[in-house]
Design a protein around this motif. Structure first.
Motif, PDB file in Angstrom:
ATOM      1  N   ASN A 198       0.831  -1.209   0.000  1.00 42.06           N
ATOM      2  CA  ASN A 198       0.000   0.000   0.000  1.00 42.06           C
ATOM      3  C   ASN A 198       0.865   1.258   0.000  1.00 42.06           C
ATOM      4  O   ASN A 198       0.541   2.260  -0.648  1.00 42.06           O
ATOM      5  N   GLN A 199       1.970   1.186   0.727  1.00 46.36           N
ATOM      6  CA  GLN A 199       2.910   2.313   0.759  1.00 46.36           C
ATOM      7  C   GLN A 199       3.509   2.551  -0.619  1.00 46.36           C
ATOM      8  O   GLN A 199       3.694   3.706  -1.033  1.00 46.36           O
ATOM      9  N   ILE A 200       3.810   1.462  -1.336  1.00 50.99           N
ATOM     10  CA  ILE A 200       4.374   1.580  -2.684  1.00 50.99           C
ATOM     11  C   ILE A 200       3.408   2.318  -3.603  1.00 50.99           C
ATOM     12  O   ILE A 200       3.815   3.180  -4.398  1.00 50.99           O
ATOM     13  N   TYR A 201       2.104   1.982  -3.486  1.00 53.57           N
ATOM     14  CA  TYR A 201       1.107   2.639  -4.330  1.00 53.57           C
ATOM     15  C   TYR A 201       1.036   4.138  -4.042  1.00 53.57           C
ATOM     16  O   TYR A 201       0.955   4.955  -4.970  1.00 53.57           O
ATOM     17  N   VAL A 202       1.096   4.492  -2.761  1.00 53.22           N
ATOM     18  CA  VAL A 202       1.036   5.910  -2.379  1.00 53.22           C
ATOM     19  C   VAL A 202       2.273   6.656  -2.886  1.00 53.22           C
ATOM     20  O   VAL A 202       2.173   7.724  -3.498  1.00 53.22           O
ATOM     21  N   LEU A 203       3.453   6.076  -2.617  1.00 49.80           N
ATOM     22  CA  LEU A 203       4.691   6.712  -3.062  1.00 49.80           C
ATOM     23  C   LEU A 203       4.781   6.751  -4.584  1.00 49.80           C
ATOM     24  O   LEU A 203       5.294   7.720  -5.164  1.00 49.80           O
ATOM     25  N   GLY A 204       4.282   5.690  -5.223  1.00 46.69           N
ATOM     26  CA  GLY A 204       4.297   5.661  -6.688  1.00 46.69           C
ATOM     27  C   GLY A 204       3.464   6.781  -7.281  1.00 46.69           C
ATOM     28  O   GLY A 204       3.851   7.390  -8.281  1.00 46.69           O
ATOM     29  N   PHE A 205       2.325   7.071  -6.635  1.00 42.91           N
ATOM     30  CA  PHE A 205       1.489   8.166  -7.127  1.00 42.91           C
ATOM     31  C   PHE A 205       2.178   9.515  -6.925  1.00 42.91           C
ATOM     32  O   PHE A 205       2.193  10.355  -7.819  1.00 42.91           O
ATOM     33  N   ILE A 206       2.790   9.695  -5.745  1.00 45.94           N
ATOM     34  CA  ILE A 206       3.412  10.977  -5.417  1.00 45.94           C
ATOM     35  C   ILE A 206       4.651  11.220  -6.267  1.00 45.94           C
ATOM     36  O   ILE A 206       4.853  12.327  -6.801  1.00 45.94           O
ATOM     37  N   PHE A 207       5.490  10.202  -6.411  1.00 49.70           N
ATOM     38  CA  PHE A 207       6.797  10.395  -7.034  1.00 49.70           C
ATOM     39  C   PHE A 207       6.846  10.050  -8.516  1.00 49.70           C
ATOM     40  O   PHE A 207       7.804  10.415  -9.194  1.00 49.70           O
ATOM     41  N   VAL A 208       5.840   9.345  -9.032  1.00 49.06           N
ATOM     42  CA  VAL A 208       5.883   8.939 -10.442  1.00 49.06           C
ATOM     43  C   VAL A 208       4.653   9.436 -11.205  1.00 49.06           C
ATOM     44  O   VAL A 208       4.783  10.155 -12.208  1.00 49.06           O
ATOM     45  N   ILE A 209       3.465   9.058 -10.747  1.00 51.72           N
ATOM     46  CA  ILE A 209       2.246   9.370 -11.499  1.00 51.72           C
ATOM     47  C   ILE A 209       1.933  10.861 -11.476  1.00 51.72           C
ATOM     48  O   ILE A 209       1.628  11.457 -12.522  1.00 51.72           O
ATOM     49  N   ALA A 210       2.001  11.484 -10.298  1.00 48.86           N
ATOM     50  CA  ALA A 210       1.698  12.919 -10.200  1.00 48.86           C
ATOM     51  C   ALA A 210       2.642  13.767 -11.068  1.00 48.86           C
ATOM     52  O   ALA A 210       2.173  14.651 -11.801  1.00 48.86           O
ATOM     53  N   PRO A 211       3.962  13.534 -11.019  1.00 48.90           N
ATOM     54  CA  PRO A 211       4.842  14.283 -11.923  1.00 48.90           C
ATOM     55  C   PRO A 211       4.505  14.056 -13.400  1.00 48.90           C
ATOM     56  O   PRO A 211       4.557  14.999 -14.197  1.00 48.90           O
ATOM     57  N   PHE A 212       4.143  12.809 -13.746  1.00 52.11           N
ATOM     58  CA  PHE A 212       3.791  12.523 -15.144  1.00 52.11           C
ATOM     59  C   PHE A 212       2.539  13.290 -15.555  1.00 52.11           C
ATOM     60  O   PHE A 212       2.464  13.811 -16.680  1.00 52.11           O
ATOM     61  N   ILE A 213       1.551  13.377 -14.658  1.00 52.66           N
ATOM     62  CA  ILE A 213       0.333  14.135 -14.951  1.00 52.66           C
ATOM     63  C   ILE A 213       0.662  15.605 -15.198  1.00 52.66           C
ATOM     64  O   ILE A 213       0.139  16.231 -16.131  1.00 52.66           O
ATOM     65  N   LEU A 214       1.550  16.153 -14.385  1.00 52.17           N
ATOM     66  CA  LEU A 214       1.959  17.555 -14.563  1.00 52.17           C
ATOM     67  C   LEU A 214       2.684  17.754 -15.895  1.00 52.17           C
ATOM     68  O   LEU A 214       2.507  18.783 -16.562  1.00 52.17           O
TER      69      LEU A 214
END
Length: 247
Positions: A139-155
């Motif tokens: 679950n931590q991986i999913y949260v960190l993955g969103f913050i550090f990978v998915i969110a930057p990609f969306i931006l």
């Protein structure tokens, strides 16, 4: 832009230095041994380089957005002070990602097999060695993955949507080509980087797909750092002149 490219080169050097020597040893000796602490340390440098590069590519996309969409505000926003602050924040965020990963893995209990079927210590292969309940860490991986990978990609995607809209509004073909050339190198790097990461971490890795996973991991840990300098020198006039002299 050159300051950001320098940082990109540093992250590529960290990634290659962290992965490549051990990878070459594995090839020459058909495997290698590593302590758990050494394995987690390798993952820490890997996580730092990858997370930092995600944020760096985001800042670089914002830089391109300002250069094309807000050219009159470019010098006031992307001044030396703000650029240095951005670089410091990127390094801190990358270090935070590495620290959280290391602490999480150190808190697990390891009593099972001690063989990793990979050429470097990635997060999932290490977790598979643990006998602890790893639900919380996934679950931590999913949260960190969103913050550090998915969110930057969306931006990055949002930045390029505005860039494309602005380019399409340019009436002259020459102007459009010049504007596209400004961000073509960065867009190429983003596609390669995020394309391989998505293929590795978003798809299942069983059977033949596991072999493909390792190949793609090899691509973004070894080949991408090699290709980045080449991609960014394609449009460099000095590089073109040097190439012509060699010919």
């Amino acid at each position: 832009m050159y300051l950001f490219i320098t940082q990109l080169s540093l992250f590529d050097i960290i990634l290659s230095t962290d992965i490549l020597p051990n990878f070459l040893y594995i090839i020459l000796h058909d495997g290698c041994t590593m302590s758990l602490a050494g394995c987690i340390l390798q993952l820490s440098f890997f996580a730092h380089a990858e997370a930092s590069e995600c944020f760096l590519l985001t800042v670089m996309s914002y830089d391109r957005y300002l250069a094309i969409c807000k050219p009159l505000h470019y010098n006031s926003i992307m001044n030396q002070s703000n650029c240095i602050k951005s670089v410091i924040i990127i390094w801190v965020l990358g270090f935070t990602m590495a620290l959280v990963d290391s602490i999480s893995l150190c808190s697990l209990y390891y009593c099972g097999p001690n063989i990793i079927h990979h050429f470097f210590c990635d997060f999932e292969p290490i977790i598979e060695l643990s006998c602890s309940d790893t639900t919380w860490i996934h679950n931590q991986i999913y949260v960190l993955g969103f913050i550090f990978v998915i969110a930057p990609f969306i931006l990055i995607v949002i930045s390029y949507i505005y860039i494309v809209i602005t380019i399409l509004k340019i009436k002259s073909i020459t102007g459009r080509q010049k504007a596209f050339t400004t961000c073509s190198s960065h867009l190429t790097v983003v596609c390669i980087f995020y394309g391989t990461i998505a293929a590795v971490y978003l798809f299942p890795t069983k059977g033949q797909l596991d072999i493909l996973n390792k190949f793609l991991s090899l691509f973004y840990t070894v080949m991408t750092p090699l290709l980045n300098p080449i991609i960014y020198t394609f449009r460099n006039k000095d590089f073109k002149k040097a190439t012509e002299k060699i010919k």
